[in-house]
Motif scaffolding. Structure first.
Motif, mmCIF file in Angstrom:
data_model
loop_
_atom_site.group_PDB
_atom_site.id
_atom_site.type_symbol
_atom_site.label_atom_id
_atom_site.label_comp_id
_atom_site.label_asym_id
_atom_site.label_seq_id
_atom_site.Cartn_x
_atom_site.Cartn_y
_atom_site.Cartn_z
ATOM 1 N N THR A 33 -18.695 13.734 6.896
ATOM 2 C CA THR A 33 -18.768 12.426 7.420
ATOM 3 C C THR A 33 -18.984 12.303 8.936
ATOM 4 O OG1 THR A 33 -16.288 12.647 8.257
ATOM 5 C CG2 THR A 33 -16.106 12.196 6.120
ATOM 6 N N PRO A 34 -19.212 11.415 9.584
ATOM 7 C CA PRO A 34 -19.654 10.702 11.208
ATOM 8 C C PRO A 34 -18.935 11.979 12.170
ATOM 9 C CG PRO A 34 -19.847 9.182 9.265
ATOM 10 C CD PRO A 34 -19.418 9.971 8.827
ATOM 11 N N ILE A 39 -16.771 16.518 15.677
ATOM 12 C CA ILE A 39 -16.396 17.605 15.405
ATOM 13 C C ILE A 39 -16.639 18.999 15.311
ATOM 14 C CG2 ILE A 39 -14.606 18.907 15.131
ATOM 15 C CD1 ILE A 39 -13.138 16.167 14.688
ATOM 16 N N PHE A 40 -17.705 19.135 14.437
ATOM 17 C CA PHE A 40 -18.819 20.555 13.919
ATOM 18 C C PHE A 40 -19.323 20.695 15.211
ATOM 19 C CE2 PHE A 40 -21.377 22.936 11.627
ATOM 20 C CZ PHE A 40 -20.386 23.704 10.922
ATOM 21 N N MET A 50 -11.305 23.182 20.729
ATOM 22 C CA MET A 50 -10.985 22.440 19.964
ATOM 23 C C MET A 50 -9.962 21.137 20.869
ATOM 24 S SD MET A 50 -9.230 23.745 16.571
ATOM 25 C CE MET A 50 -10.213 25.560 16.118
ATOM 26 N N LEU A 51 -9.351 22.234 22.232
ATOM 27 C CA LEU A 51 -8.474 20.837 23.063
ATOM 28 C C LEU A 51 -9.164 19.982 24.107
ATOM 29 C CD1 LEU A 51 -5.808 20.675 24.439
ATOM 30 C CD2 LEU A 51 -5.570 22.254 25.681
ATOM 31 N N GLU A 52 -10.582 19.938 24.185
ATOM 32 C CA GLU A 52 -11.330 19.758 25.324
ATOM 33 C C GLU A 52 -11.972 18.370 23.807
ATOM 34 O OE1 GLU A 52 -13.755 23.010 27.378
ATOM 35 O OE2 GLU A 52 -14.200 22.703 25.706
ATOM 36 N N ILE A 53 -12.406 18.813 22.663
ATOM 37 C CA ILE A 53 -12.914 17.995 22.232
ATOM 38 C C ILE A 53 -11.753 17.035 21.781
ATOM 39 C CG2 ILE A 53 -13.109 17.426 19.112
ATOM 40 C CD1 ILE A 53 -14.255 20.337 19.480
ATOM 41 N N ALA A 54 -9.799 17.402 21.181
ATOM 42 C CA ALA A 54 -8.707 16.496 21.523
ATOM 43 C C ALA A 54 -9.039 15.732 22.262
ATOM 44 C CB ALA A 54 -7.835 17.211 20.838
ATOM 45 N N ASN A 55 -9.484 16.024 23.763
ATOM 46 C CA ASN A 55 -8.692 15.471 24.830
ATOM 47 C C ASN A 55 -10.330 14.271 24.467
ATOM 48 O OD1 ASN A 55 -5.792 16.259 25.654
ATOM 49 N ND2 ASN A 55 -7.768 18.183 26.729
ATOM 50 N N HIS A 65 -8.378 20.004 14.305
ATOM 51 C CA HIS A 65 -8.133 21.635 13.438
ATOM 52 C C HIS A 65 -8.576 21.240 12.030
ATOM 53 C CE1 HIS A 65 -6.316 25.191 11.589
ATOM 54 N NE2 HIS A 65 -7.092 26.222 12.713
ATOM 55 N N ARG A 66 -7.637 20.694 11.762
ATOM 56 C CA ARG A 66 -7.848 20.260 10.381
ATOM 57 C C ARG A 66 -8.930 19.162 9.468
ATOM 58 N NH1 ARG A 66 -3.037 18.196 11.724
ATOM 59 N NH2 ARG A 66 -3.717 15.866 11.576
ATOM 60 N N THR A 67 -9.850 18.584 10.603
ATOM 61 C CA THR A 67 -11.213 18.362 10.454
ATOM 62 C C THR A 67 -12.144 18.860 10.420
ATOM 63 O OG1 THR A 67 -10.264 15.872 11.133
ATOM 64 C CG2 THR A 67 -12.629 17.008 11.398
ATOM 65 N N LEU A 68 -11.973 20.102 11.444
ATOM 66 C CA LEU A 68 -12.780 21.412 11.472
ATOM 67 C C LEU A 68 -12.792 21.748 10.266
ATOM 68 C CD1 LEU A 68 -13.148 22.804 14.724
ATOM 69 C CD2 LEU A 68 -15.093 22.540 13.477
ATOM 70 N N GLN A 69 -11.713 22.467 9.854
ATOM 71 C CA GLN A 69 -10.961 23.341 8.209
ATOM 72 C C GLN A 69 -12.059 22.626 7.178
ATOM 73 O OE1 GLN A 69 -7.053 23.802 8.148
ATOM 74 N NE2 GLN A 69 -6.847 25.982 8.103
ATOM 75 N N ARG A 70 -11.785 21.299 7.047
ATOM 76 C CA ARG A 70 -12.219 20.331 5.827
ATOM 77 C C ARG A 70 -13.848 20.521 6.233
ATOM 78 N NH1 ARG A 70 -8.538 15.771 7.221
ATOM 79 N NH2 ARG A 70 -6.347 16.883 6.148
ATOM 80 N N ALA A 71 -14.544 20.699 7.267
ATOM 81 C CA ALA A 71 -16.140 20.651 7.116
ATOM 82 C C ALA A 71 -16.639 21.601 6.360
ATOM 83 C CB ALA A 71 -16.666 20.208 8.889
ATOM 84 N N GLU A 72 -16.027 22.833 7.960
ATOM 85 C CA GLU A 72 -16.171 24.256 6.916
ATOM 86 C C GLU A 72 -16.219 24.522 5.780
ATOM 87 O OE1 GLU A 72 -13.105 25.554 9.287
ATOM 88 O OE2 GLU A 72 -14.829 25.921 11.175
ATOM 89 N N TYR A 73 -15.432 24.055 4.846
ATOM 90 C CA TYR A 73 -15.129 23.822 3.399
ATOM 91 C C TYR A 73 -16.221 23.591 3.050
ATOM 92 C CZ TYR A 73 -13.560 23.032 -1.147
ATOM 93 O OH TYR A 73 -13.427 23.780 -2.209
ATOM 94 N N ARG A 74 -16.737 22.180 3.428
ATOM 95 C CA ARG A 74 -17.565 21.697 2.553
ATOM 96 C C ARG A 74 -18.720 21.813 3.176
ATOM 97 N NH1 ARG A 74 -16.562 14.934 3.999
ATOM 98 N NH2 ARG A 74 -18.036 14.622 1.442
#
Length: 81
Positions: A33-34, A39-40, A50-55, A65-74
């Motif tokens: 997804t966009p 994030i990836f 992850m903290l820099e991205i979150a901020n 973290h959850r978004t990265l996990q989903r992206a990595e899985y895909r």
């Protein structure tokens, strides 16, 4: 802190880095997804934490973290073929 690689458990033959990057970018465009793509890209290619991205996005670190996990899985699922 050691950054995990996307395919740390991969044991098959290694392709040249340029080929790997082309395949990953193609999968990113077709499968993520966009928001996942953004994030990836920030985490793996721009070397942001992850903290820099979150901020930067105004979300929690756990959401990143959850978004990265989903992206990595895909990505892993698509690159297996």
């Amino acid at each position: 802190m050691t950054r995990n690689t996307l395919f740390e458990d991969y044991e098959g033959p290694r392709l040249p880095r340029e080929v790997q990057l082309r395949r990953i970018r193609r999968v990113m465009e077709q499968e993520l997804t966009p928001i996942q793509r953004e994030i990836f890209q920030a985490y793996y290619f721009d070397n942001k934490t992850m903290l820099e991205i979150a901020n930067q996005r105004g979300i929690s670190r756990s959401s990143v973290h959850r978004t990265l996990q989903r992206a990595e899985y895909r990505c892993r699922r698509s690159l297996k073929y």
